[in-house]
Write an enzyme that holds these catalytic residues in place. Structure first.
Site, short mmCIF file in Angstrom:
data_model
loop_
_atom_site.label_atom_id
_atom_site.label_comp_id
_atom_site.label_asym_id
_atom_site.label_seq_id
_atom_site.Cartn_x
_atom_site.Cartn_y
_atom_site.Cartn_z
N HIS A 1 76.29 38.15 -23.63
CA HIS A 1 76.45 37.70 -22.33
C HIS A 1 75.19 37.54 -21.86
O HIS A 1 74.25 38.05 -22.26
CB HIS A 1 77.30 38.35 -21.27
CG HIS A 1 76.72 39.79 -21.09
ND1 HIS A 1 76.82 40.92 -21.77
CD2 HIS A 1 75.83 40.44 -19.95
CE1 HIS A 1 76.23 41.93 -21.24
NE2 HIS A 1 75.61 41.43 -20.26
N HIS B 1 82.56 41.03 -19.75
CA HIS B 1 81.89 39.76 -18.92
C HIS B 1 81.50 39.12 -20.35
O HIS B 1 81.00 39.53 -21.40
CB HIS B 1 80.83 40.51 -18.32
CG HIS B 1 79.66 41.44 -18.59
ND1 HIS B 1 80.02 42.01 -19.62
CD2 HIS B 1 78.80 41.93 -18.05
CE1 HIS B 1 78.96 42.97 -19.78
NE2 HIS B 1 78.35 42.84 -18.60
N HIS C 1 68.91 38.54 -17.64
CA HIS C 1 68.71 39.00 -18.92
C HIS C 1 69.95 38.41 -20.06
O HIS C 1 70.78 37.73 -19.42
CB HIS C 1 69.02 40.42 -19.01
CG HIS C 1 70.33 40.94 -18.67
ND1 HIS C 1 70.96 41.53 -17.35
CD2 HIS C 1 71.33 41.11 -19.48
CE1 HIS C 1 71.99 41.83 -17.41
NE2 HIS C 1 72.61 41.68 -18.68
N HIS D 1 76.31 51.58 -16.98
CA HIS D 1 76.64 50.93 -15.55
C HIS D 1 77.85 51.26 -15.27
O HIS D 1 78.94 51.74 -15.94
CB HIS D 1 76.88 49.28 -16.33
CG HIS D 1 75.59 48.65 -16.62
ND1 HIS D 1 74.65 48.67 -15.80
CD2 HIS D 1 75.31 48.07 -17.63
CE1 HIS D 1 73.88 47.77 -16.37
NE2 HIS D 1 73.94 47.41 -17.85
N TYR E 1 67.61 48.24 -21.21
CA TYR E 1 67.04 47.00 -20.82
C TYR E 1 65.63 47.08 -21.03
O TYR E 1 64.81 48.16 -20.85
CB TYR E 1 67.14 46.69 -19.06
CG TYR E 1 68.31 46.21 -18.87
CD1 TYR E 1 68.80 45.00 -18.86
CD2 TYR E 1 69.03 47.45 -18.32
CE1 TYR E 1 70.08 44.59 -18.48
CE2 TYR E 1 70.46 46.71 -17.76
CZ TYR E 1 71.06 45.67 -17.77
OH TYR E 1 72.20 45.20 -17.53
N GLU F 1 68.96 43.20 -22.97
CA GLU F 1 69.93 44.37 -22.81
C GLU F 1 70.38 44.38 -24.21
O GLU F 1 70.96 43.34 -24.97
CB GLU F 1 70.82 44.07 -21.87
CG GLU F 1 71.83 45.25 -21.66
CD GLU F 1 72.98 45.08 -20.87
OE1 GLU F 1 73.64 44.28 -20.85
OE2 GLU F 1 73.41 46.15 -20.20
#
Lengths: 309, 309, 309, 309
Positions: free
Chosen positions: D155, D201, D216, D248, D257, D267
């Site tokens: 993503h 996501h 990112h 997260h 990251y 990431e």
């Protein structure tokens, strides 16, 4: 005997500002077990895989910090021999014997102050109260674990001046090995990681302007997965995080640092290597100090360097 | 000194039926590094985190199995002292000194045969050729790792009769601790796990009808994730699997067993606990032997019990 | 909408020989949460990360096995459309509507029997009772987890004849993708792994001589570390182990199989890959069936093949 | 079909300041495979478990950042339908068709600019060049992996004003689900996490003062152990670390990251949950933004918020 003399860090005595929040932290968040309270109001705790009655002692006081750390030696004869050798070393002050029973279920302790200002103890006896898994057909871990549930108290890191004499005492009198060191371009040793075992460290010292400062007490976990779980618990319990999860260059451990409610720093970690006394000392150059301490960030955070108790 | 006397299993000499397939197995699948070959055609290997010149020696022969296992002691004086003590113990036979250089880059070795029929060696010197990460500002692991890439040779398990005298020799003469044992309802000890360090075992013996049998040589990994990766590599390389991934009740290690091309059993494992000499011995009852050996299956597979070399 | 039609396996109804031991197994060992009991004595359970009222329903009966599995579709219109399509497919029998409320907090279900003999349901509504972490500023996992604590019911594996029509129904009428298959040298498909999502499987079928057999219900864990923990819990609770920890070739999942007290097989697993409908079907040859099922052992154990309920 | 419409993020086109250092970063450190270079000097890369010809395209330019991100749809009819719907939505500008072959081995792409200023593409065809494990009796992972070796591009996160219209387009025209959001006390949505799949996501947007900013590109790993390995590789290769390893709150992913040599943020992460369109949206309050982004630190680091390309 292959393992003899000083065996391990056997207890650390910490000062906390309020006893009950501290007990909740060390039992519910860190996951130690309360094993007793004494007439002075001190609380005794142990980790799940420790057989001895306690490895952490908490005392309410006006300031946080470490009162002393005590090392278990392999027997009464060694205790006498090492007490004499320490006393005669010219490297310590304030030698005294603490009577048996002053700590719950613990024999006589020989206490002295090293040149970095820290009180150190040696003792040869503490009652073995065993573990929840027992010693007959044991499961690999007990039911009812809470919090991070480290298996053992592992080591502590102390700051002070008089660094050289303290390192000398541990190496030459108490028989510790130097596993890793940090040196300046001039060759001055500014950090020393010392072991009395196959572990990467049982105690460590940092050269520092002020005597008798405490950086952290460390407890050992099984895996990097347990470090993540510890990190999650830190957030779930709103505990003050210092840094982590990350890895140390020094010792290779995977680690996370946080603070008890009084501001004493705790570490839980996993991994490392198997040390042997014939293994070359690992040397870190001061310019690589960032990578040495926090291998991923390669720089030190201010809190880690300056917050001491 | 806190760690002294016998320090560790320093080398294991294995017989293989064909040298080159064996070398490919130990380098490409297991992931050791070849460090030399001698005039007798023997191949020397080490794991990535070992400083000494070698920990495994392979020799082509008509039958697989173990020629001998050698233990590193802490210096020449200890070597002399232990050689005398072993010779005088009445527990061994065939004592002899092997001259320096018979193994590449290795000093004199004192060899003897214990009552279980196994040849054991003691030595005080082997050249340190270091590791790929070096000892100055080292990374936690080197580039270019291949295969399972254990960090060290860890221990071996041997079968034989004359079990009691061998255990006695290791405990009383060589200074090992008994960490765990399996006993019959009559109290007969049928398995003994012995350590000269903080590790859960450096060598182990099983009471058995035939002398001088070899069960496995074991190498240590960092994590349970590495055990899965090892299991995948076993399948990718079509290596003969014995059992695993699983966990031992004894020592708590997470483990997998497999065979080299000659039928010698290998283990890679991760985890365990920190042993101290004052820790109570863990006792397993014979009826719990399944759970003791394979904690999840709780029963022994035939191959594990009967395939010996 | 990118995800539509049949969304997921929404519940599995299992027969157990004795209710309370079964409930203890599914709550204390597996770690589901009991969410209700109905007038027929059925017990409803859910995993911690499921929002719907239940995903497992237990019923006491004389024989173990699966009564039915129900799939959640994306709304009432889809339910009507798919019910018609299924009825008109010529591939099923015994179509009927089950009234809303027959399952606690669940809307109307459309039930039919596929050619392998299994009862399948579709439904569009079940009350969302939420999770312990909530949907506002949630923690990544809730406090108070017990047992293996999978996050979700994931899939089941069913055996039967009439295999081709059942696979056809799932692919052509219900919109599932074939992710992996096992084929004989003649090209006969003997196993089909089917998904209605990005998961490697939501249901799977094995060609088999007898109709309506149940192989296992599977629940998803976060990590290979959780698979080890599950394996330890299996031993601590004296649960019957089938096989594992190991890895599947098919789906790549890291897995362990065990039995509930009535003999119904459970799986917990972690890992896999992200499926897309344009991804080529993975084909396993029958001669590689061992590696396909148990990637490490590369052979099938008898229990895995023959114990069905 | 259960998965239809927009299937996945199919490629991201990044600008880099110097091509060869960028290629080294994306192949040796991140561990993608170079699959081609075109006449314009662009370099095409894919992750090991992706079948399509490429998922990352690098172009040398004066400024770093993202040129566009392209989404794979389920077929030509869907491409036409969505192209029309997007064009007619009134939510985009600069619609155009890019001819087949402009990207190596890729069909026609429909490109448009969303209100946050980002160029988005849809396409229905890209050659499947397969994976090293193949689709017949595949191993779970290929030999010869380098670097962090993520299995897929996962993503990206984009910043811009015109946030509401962009989120509206993705949800209402392209059929994405909102999985998580961050809202101010006034109820203003300032972050939206959007999926076209079961993943937590596939793209995310942050409300921001400036258009067309890139935060990112993210790639998926198997485990938290792989995140540690990635962190070690970041240090071994002297790559600029942003933050991590950490977790997260949003999506639950375990993450790290870092920056490519041009300053584009990458990431790698593992974990998360299985999303379904009927799952309630997770809402984070702005005051909990620290915990939402970095669950352990519970505060945002400046670099994470301000360094955009």
């Amino acid at each position: 005997m292959a393992l003899e003399g000083v065996l391990r860090p056997g207890h650390i005595a910490l000062r906390v500002l309020e006893l009950e929040p501290a007990v909740r932290h060390y039992t519910e968040v860190l996951g130690l077990h309360e094993t007793g309270r004494d007439a002075n109001g001190r609380v005794y705790l142990k980790a799940w895989d420790e057989h001895d009655h306690h490895s952490v002692v908490l005392r309410e006081a006006d300031e946080p910090g470490m009162d002393y750390i005590g090392f278990r030696v392999d027997g009464p004869a060694t205790l006498d021999r090492l007490a004499s050798a320490v006393k005669d070393s010219g490297l310590v002050s304030d030698c005294k014997w603490i009577e048996a029973g002053e700590h719950l279920q613990t024999g006589m302790r020989f206490r002295f102050t090293v040149s970095t200002g820290h009180a150190i103890e040696l003792f040869a006896h503490k009652e073995k109260i065993g573990t929840a898994t027992g010693d007959v057909n044991p499961d690999p871990w007990p039911d009812g674990l809470r919090g991070m549930s480290p298996s053992r108290f592992d080591h502590c890191l102390l700051y002070g001046d008089g660094f050289d004499d303290t390192v000398k005492l541990f190496r030459e009198v108490l028989g510790f090995s130097l596993t890793e060191q940090v040196v300046t371009p001039d060759g001055l040793q500014i950090a020393a990681f010392l072991t009395c075992s196959n572990k990467a460290h049982d105690i460590a010292f940092i050269r520092h302007g002020e005597k008798n400062k405490f950086h952290h007490a460390s407890f050992v976990l099984d895996s990097w997965g347990d470090v993540l779980r510890a990190a999650d618990l830190i957030s779930k319990h709103d505990v003050a995080l210092d840094i982590g999860p990350t890895r140390h260059g020094i010792t290779r451990g995977a680690t996370i640092y946080f603070f008890d409610p009084s501001g004493n720093r705790n570490e839980v970690f996993a991994g490392g290597y198997i040390h042997y006394p014939d293994k070359p000392v690992i040397t870190w150059h001061e310019k690589e100090l960032g990578r040495a301490i926090f291998y991923h960030d390669r720089k030190l955070n201010d809190a880690f360097l300056t917050v001491l108790t």
